[in-house]
Design an enzyme around this catalytic site. Structure first.
Site, PDB file in Angstrom:
ATOM      1  N   ASP A 270       0.830  -1.210   0.000  1.00 33.64           N
ATOM      2  CA  ASP A 270       0.000   0.000   0.000  1.00 33.64           C
ATOM      3  C   ASP A 270       0.860   1.253   0.000  1.00 33.64           C
ATOM      4  OD1 ASP A 270      -1.858  -2.177   1.089  1.00 33.64           O
ATOM      5  OD2 ASP A 270      -3.150  -0.495   0.495  1.00 33.64           O
TER       6      ASP A 270
HETATM    7  O1  MRU Z   1      -7.481  -3.333   2.818  1.00 31.09           O
HETATM    8  P1  MRU Z   1      -7.218  -3.701   1.400  1.00 31.09           P
HETATM    9  O2  MRU Z   1      -7.941  -4.906   0.933  1.00 31.09           O
HETATM   10  O3  MRU Z   1      -7.404  -2.507   0.475  1.00 31.09           O
HETATM   11  O4  MRU Z   1      -5.667  -4.048   1.377  1.00 31.09           O
HETATM   12  C1  MRU Z   1      -5.083  -4.480   0.182  1.00 31.09           C
HETATM   13  C2  MRU Z   1      -3.639  -4.776   0.313  1.00 31.09           C
HETATM   14  O5  MRU Z   1      -3.055  -4.705   1.371  1.00 31.09           O
HETATM   15  C3  MRU Z   1      -2.908  -5.091  -0.955  1.00 31.09           C
HETATM   16  O6  MRU Z   1      -1.856  -5.969  -0.723  1.00 31.09           O
HETATM   17  C4  MRU Z   1      -2.347  -3.803  -1.563  1.00 31.09           C
HETATM   18  O7  MRU Z   1      -3.300  -2.790  -1.599  1.00 31.09           O
HETATM   19  C5  MRU Z   1      -1.831  -4.024  -2.940  1.00 31.09           C
HETATM   20  S1  MRU Z   1      -3.100  -4.394  -4.117  1.00 31.09           S
HETATM   21  C6  MRU Z   1      -2.317  -4.545  -5.612  1.00 31.09           C
END
Ligand code: MRU
Length: 398
Positions: A270
């Site tokens: 993220d």
């Molecule tokens: O809370 P989320 O489902 O949005 O978290 C998603 C993740 O942690 C993913 O690994 C990250 O956003 C990368 S998606 C290509």
């Protein structure tokens, strides 16, 4: 059938170009495939916050396209295009700032906001600019993000697969005996559902598979929101990739059993700080510790839009805290007496915790750069030199 989390269409034939945006409701997956319309920034803000769409790149793209849709709807109630170019660019900036408040940890959204504001500001200063030309420039740039994300992900997949082939114990063994396949573990969901298509870490798994090198993928459940068991498992089944679901607490036993015959753990991100510390779904850090203990390579797959050079280290990354309900309750379709999934009925919510217990629910954790062997980007895999990541070169000359 191609898995598509985001559907954007644009009609350029009418005098006022109009756009429409639909997203796949990820709260209903894997049992129900249902798209719904996003017409305004408020719709997008709500869908992102509720996690009907999630995943760092998908969040940014939906936010950008929601404003594109809003701006091009002549009958829009929520926004009227001002009659000056400066105020049109200001309006775009204000709406983008609002969208940025939906979720804090993923940097892709604020990266997109910064770039799109610049597009609007530049369009406003062009010769003969009109409010319509500013809107047009904005919509073109937002649409471009959707297209670029898929090609970036395919490049990430190719770079990641090649790195795993040449730099892991299992990959080297396979070069001596091509009959030996590779196994990979991933966490959360980083696939077509989390991006415009193909995926980042799941894109690496897809690329290994298309090179005929992958024998098995493992995906972890990813409590409390179950992106692994609901979404990654769904994508792996959809693509007919041989795969096994484990609960998060089984990872240590899996690594103890497989050792380095597990080629790598590959996760998304993220936000990758300038020093390589990486914010990703809660549970990522424990997998990195396990990987180091068992001598298994640990890789982060992320486009350059996830690398945040303005954040020096993980200490400065804001971790989103989510509601206690996500830990204490689970939601899903009921099962009939004969074991049938009742997909047409309203989903049931089940309480799985003692009433009154306090809950801590951070959505992400920080994996220290020291535990990361490489960051796979669309421009190649960045490895540490003298124990430090340096991402600068990714942003110069591109
Ligand atoms: O809370 P989320 O489902 O949005 O978290 C998603 C993740 O942690 C993913 O690994 C990250 O956003 C990368 S998606 C290509």
């Amino acid at each position: 059938m191609v898995l598509e989390a985001i559907r954007f269409a644009r009609r350029k034939d009418s005098r006022e170009p109009s756009a429409s945006l639909e997203i796949l409701d990820q709260l209903l997956l894997p049992h129900r495939t249902s798209y719904f319309r996003i017409s305004t920034c408020e719709d997008a803000h709500h869908a992102i916050k509720q996690m009907q769409v999630r995943g760092a790149p998908a969040i940014a793209i939906v936010a950008a396209l929601a404003l594109a849709t809003e701006l091009t709807q002549a009958d829009s109630e929520s926004v009227q295009i001002p009659d000056s170019v400066e105020r049109t660019a200001d309006l775009i900036g204000t709406r983008l700032d609002y969208l940025k408040t939906s979720r804090p940890t993923a940097v892709n959204l604020s990266d997109a906001v910064g770039k799109l504001k610049k597009v609007a500001d530049q369009a406003a200063t062009a010769a003969n600019a009109t409010p319509a030309s500013v809107v047009e420039a904005y919509v073109n740039a937002a649409e471009r993000m959707l297209v670029d994300d898929v090609s970036d992900n395919k490049a990430i997949g190719e770079h990641g697969a090649a790195w795993i082939e040449h730099n892991t114990t299992a990959g080297v063994q396979r070069s001596k005996d091509p009959k030996q396949g590779l196994q990979v573990l991933t966490h959360c969901n980083t696939g077509s559902l989390a991006t415009a298509g193909y995926g980042t870490a799941l894109g690496v798994i897809r690329s290994l598979r298309s090179r005929d090198m992958l024998t098995h993928a493992y995906c972890s459940e990813t409590r409390p929101y179950n992106q692994g068991s609901r979404l990654t498992a769904y994508e792996l089944v959809h693509d007919q990739i041989p795969a096994t679901l484990i609960t998060d607490s089984m990872a240590a036993s899996l690594l103890a059993r497989e050792g380095t015959s597990l080629a790598a753990i590959v996760v998304g991100a993220d936000r990758v700080a300038a020093n390589g510390d990486t914010a990703n779904k809660i549970g990522t850090y424990s997998l990195a510790v396990l990987a180091r203990h068992h001598g298994v390579k640990f890789l982060v797959a992320a486009p350059r839009t996830t690398i945040d050079l303005s954040t020096p280290s993980g200490d400065q990354i804001v971790i989103e805290q989510r509601a206690a309900d996500e830990v204490t309750k689970i939601k899903g379709p009921r099962i009939s007496a004969v074991g049938q999934i009742l997909i047409d009925e309203e989903p049931a919510t089940i309480n799985v915790a003692a009433t009154g217990i306090d809950v801590w629910n951070p959505a992400f954790d920080i994996t220290p750069a020291a535990l990361i062997d490489g960051v796979i980007t669309e421009c190649g895999v960045v490895e540490k030199s003298d124990g430090r990541f340096d991402f600068q070169s990714l942003f110069t000359g591109h």
